[in-house]
Design an enzyme around this catalytic site. Structure first.
Site, PDB file in Angstrom:
ATOM      1  N   ASP A  41       0.928  -1.176   0.149  1.00  0.00           N
ATOM      2  CA  ASP A  41       0.004   0.061   0.274  1.00  0.00           C
ATOM      3  C   ASP A  41       0.959   1.228  -0.002  1.00  0.00           C
ATOM      4  OD1 ASP A  41      -2.138   1.999   0.596  1.00  0.00           O
ATOM      5  OD2 ASP A  41      -3.178   0.560   1.500  1.00  0.00           O
ATOM      6  N   ASP A 144      -9.958  -2.867   6.286  1.00  0.00           N
ATOM      7  CA  ASP A 144      -9.507  -2.059   5.655  1.00  0.00           C
ATOM      8  C   ASP A 144      -9.682  -1.891   4.119  1.00  0.00           C
ATOM      9  OD1 ASP A 144      -8.050   0.465   6.231  1.00  0.00           O
ATOM     10  OD2 ASP A 144      -6.417  -0.134   5.501  1.00  0.00           O
ATOM     11  N   ARG A 157     -15.639   2.911   2.575  1.00  0.00           N
ATOM     12  CA  ARG A 157     -14.381   2.118   3.006  1.00  0.00           C
ATOM     13  C   ARG A 157     -14.510   2.337   4.801  1.00  0.00           C
ATOM     14  NH1 ARG A 157      -8.872   4.708   1.531  1.00  0.00           N
ATOM     15  NH2 ARG A 157      -8.159   3.503   3.200  1.00  0.00           N
ATOM     16  N   GLU A 324      -1.278  -8.144   1.643  1.00  0.00           N
ATOM     17  CA  GLU A 324      -0.909  -6.593   1.783  1.00  0.00           C
ATOM     18  C   GLU A 324      -0.082  -6.371   2.721  1.00  0.00           C
ATOM     19  OE1 GLU A 324      -3.258  -2.496   2.437  1.00  0.00           O
ATOM     20  OE2 GLU A 324      -3.807  -4.063   3.493  1.00  0.00           O
ATOM     21  N   ASP A 329       1.890   2.759   3.457  1.00  0.00           N
ATOM     22  CA  ASP A 329       0.830   3.734   3.328  1.00  0.00           C
ATOM     23  C   ASP A 329       0.748   4.655   4.735  1.00  0.00           C
ATOM     24  OD1 ASP A 329      -1.595   5.231   1.802  1.00  0.00           O
ATOM     25  OD2 ASP A 329      -2.228   4.382   3.918  1.00  0.00           O
ATOM     26  N   LYS A 330       0.436   3.880   5.490  1.00  0.00           N
ATOM     27  CA  LYS A 330      -0.192   4.613   6.831  1.00  0.00           C
ATOM     28  C   LYS A 330       0.846   5.131   7.613  1.00  0.00           C
ATOM     29  CE  LYS A 330      -3.730   1.089   7.494  1.00  0.00           C
ATOM     30  NZ  LYS A 330      -4.688   1.593   6.755  1.00  0.00           N
ATOM     31  N   HIS A 333       1.485   8.471   5.661  1.00  0.00           N
ATOM     32  CA  HIS A 333       0.562   9.396   5.948  1.00  0.00           C
ATOM     33  C   HIS A 333       0.901  10.188   7.257  1.00  0.00           C
ATOM     34  CE1 HIS A 333      -2.673   8.878   3.248  1.00  0.00           C
ATOM     35  NE2 HIS A 333      -2.880   7.478   3.487  1.00  0.00           N
ATOM     36  N   ASP A 371      -1.086   0.106  -4.778  1.00  0.00           N
ATOM     37  CA  ASP A 371      -2.454   0.744  -5.209  1.00  0.00           C
ATOM     38  C   ASP A 371      -2.298   1.765  -5.788  1.00  0.00           C
ATOM     39  OD1 ASP A 371      -1.516   1.126  -2.735  1.00  0.00           O
ATOM     40  OD2 ASP A 371      -3.507   0.853  -1.672  1.00  0.00           O
ATOM     41  N   HIS A 372      -1.387   2.680  -4.880  1.00  0.00           N
ATOM     42  CA  HIS A 372      -0.977   3.996  -5.416  1.00  0.00           C
ATOM     43  C   HIS A 372       0.179   4.679  -4.932  1.00  0.00           C
ATOM     44  CE1 HIS A 372      -1.801   5.014  -1.267  1.00  0.00           C
ATOM     45  NE2 HIS A 372      -3.162   4.149  -1.192  1.00  0.00           N
ATOM     46  N   HIS A 422      -1.744  10.696  -0.604  1.00  0.00           N
ATOM     47  CA  HIS A 422      -1.272   9.957  -1.992  1.00  0.00           C
ATOM     48  C   HIS A 422      -0.689  10.777  -3.069  1.00  0.00           C
ATOM     49  CE1 HIS A 422      -4.506   6.918  -0.354  1.00  0.00           C
ATOM     50  NE2 HIS A 422      -3.614   7.229   0.535  1.00  0.00           N
TER      51      HIS A 422
HETATM   52 ZN   LIG Z   1      -3.418   6.161   2.297  1.00  0.00          ZN
END
Ligand SMILES: [Zn+2]
Length: 461
Positions: A41, A144, A157, A324, A329-330, A333, A371-372, A422
């Protein structure tokens, strides 16, 4: 795994891969087809480069770097109010839905179409219908966005559990959560946790126990966890129980309340922050290294969960498994580079376990993608304009690497105290296994679905 042992693993895998190159190019149909889709992620080339520099040094190679296929994937999402208009920066819900189901949707949506709110069948659901075994492994809550998009169908989501279906007031930067149309009483399928409880998955491992402790929508005294048991899941909650599962059981493993604790953190709580400026002069922050996060000690690693899943899903008809590494990602962030680095390391260890399986089960296709993209960027650790007292306007960290260098890592997509955002950059695809020569070097995310179904022999269903 120590950094030194990871280098050794990478080296030995290079030899193994070189040795197996001929088996990769052999004709297909070498037994039952298995699919292992690994999603990092927020796993873009910035994160991969940062992790490479830290884990094996700038002259080293990650296991990823030795895979025989490497391409790029255009991220896909559309606007909720106008599905004909692209949304160039996606979220995990939209992109996981696109990869899982081959239909491009809007941000926040889980397994449903933009605007029209129709269900999108995921590759795991298609595989399950065809008699294959199916599983999900994640370091996030199993509810998630990424894991949910492979098993559930809701309009938002954040509808993790029955108590989260309608939330007043905007959360983060997104619209108010409203999944009221998804209530069972309104003819919907219920919350994500309830849909997992009633799913046909053979195995699902990760965090998210808090959502399964909620009372089911249609009950006054039954939790979603109990409901899952009634539907035939054996539920487990710690590392020891992972070793005790039997082949004929369907397993729901929930090892933490929400996201599982990450492996690394910055020494002394180090993370990116705004540059200090005193009397017009930039004070460059002290570099910090990464250290083990003690909270992760009791958790099963992503690799341990992967090994368990592969053993559990093995069967005569084949399987499809989505894995995953969620916290790249988290942690981006929250501008915590060490957290993201540890999660990339977990992804690589999981990939190592998948490749070890693939060596003895050659009709296994392994895809590794994201995913991104994300906000973290690798920039000079001291600005080229430092003499003029210029520096990053965003949040900035200097990471001391084991090889003795310093990396400047910047987060400047948003000045919110809560999080960075993102990016819309294309993301990598790595692959090993049958058919990889037929994968173009540039694809779109929906093609992950096509490639997966073709390998599993499920096209046209
Ligand atoms: Zn994110």
């Amino acid at each position: 795994m120590t950094i030194k042992s990871l280098v050794l693993v990478a080296t030995s895998l290079l030899l193994a891969l070189t040795g197996c190159a001929s088996s990769i190019s052999k004709p297909e149909n070498q037994g039952r087809p298995n699919l292992i889709l690994i999603i990092g992620d927020g796993f873009d080339d910035q994160q991969i480069t940062i992790a490479r520099n830290y884990l094996v040094g700038s002259g080293g190679e990650l296991l990823l770097d030795q895979l025989p296929y490497r391409g790029m994937v255009q991220v896909q999402a559309v606007r909720e109010d106008n599905p004909n208009e692209p949304n160039y920066v996606a979220d995990s819900a939209a992109t996981a839905t696109t990869m899982a189901g081959g239909v491009v949707t809007s941000r926040q949506r889980v397994g449903t179409t933009a605007k029209t709110d129709e269900d999108i069948t995921s590759m795991l659901e298609a595989a399950q219908s065809a008699g294959l075994r199916t599983g999900i492994v994640t370091t996030a809550s199993v509810t998630d966005a990424t894991p949910a998009s492979f098993v559930a169908h809701v309009s938002h989501r954040f509808c993790h559990g029955p108590d989260n279906m309608v939330e007043q007031g905007a959360r983060l930067s997104t619209a108010t959560t409203d999944c009221s149309a998804d209530y069972k009483k309104n003819g919907g399928r219920g919350s994500i946790a309830e849909q997992i409880a009633s799913s046909k998955l053979d195995l699902i491992l990760g965090g998210g126990a808090r959502y399964f402790g909620q009372l089911a929508e249609d009950s006054n005294d039954t939790t979603v966890l109990r409901e899952a048991q009634d539907y035939g899941f054996r539920t487990i909650s710690d590392r020891a129980e992972l070793k005790s599962i039997r082949q004929n059981e369907r397993i729901l493993g929930l090892f933490s309340g929400s996201t599982m604790p990450v492996r690394y953190r910055g020494v002394n709580g180090g993370q990116a922050d705004f540059l200090e400026r005193i009397d017009g002069k930039v004070v460059w922050p002290e570099p910090f290294a990464c250290e083990i996060n003690p909270a992760s000690d009791s958790m099963p690693t992503l690799s341990e969960m992967t090994v368990t899943a592969l053993r559990h899903l093995e069967n005569e008809s084949g399987f499809a498994l989505m894995i995953e590494a969620a916290s790249i990602d988290k942690q981006a962030h929250s501008r915590s580079p060490c957290g993201s680095i540890g999660e990339v390391e977990q992804l690589i260890e999981s990939l190592q376990a998948a490749i070890a399986y693939q060596q003895t089960h050659p009709n296994t296709l392994i895809l590794v993608t994201a995913d991104h993209g994300h906000s973290a960027t690798l920039i000079p650790d001291i600005s080229g304009l430092a003499e003029l007292e210029y520096g990053s306007p965003g949040r900035f960290a200097r990471i001391r690497t084991p090889e003795g260098g310093i990396m400047g890592i910047n987060y400047a997509s948003n000045d919110s105290p809560m999080w960075d955002e993102h990016s819309g950059v294309a993301v990598p695809l790595y692959a090993i296994g049958p058919g990889i020569r037929d994968i173009p070097v540039f694809i779109r995310q929906a093609e992950i679905h096509t490639i997966s179904l073709q390998h599993l022999g499920l096209t046209g269903r």
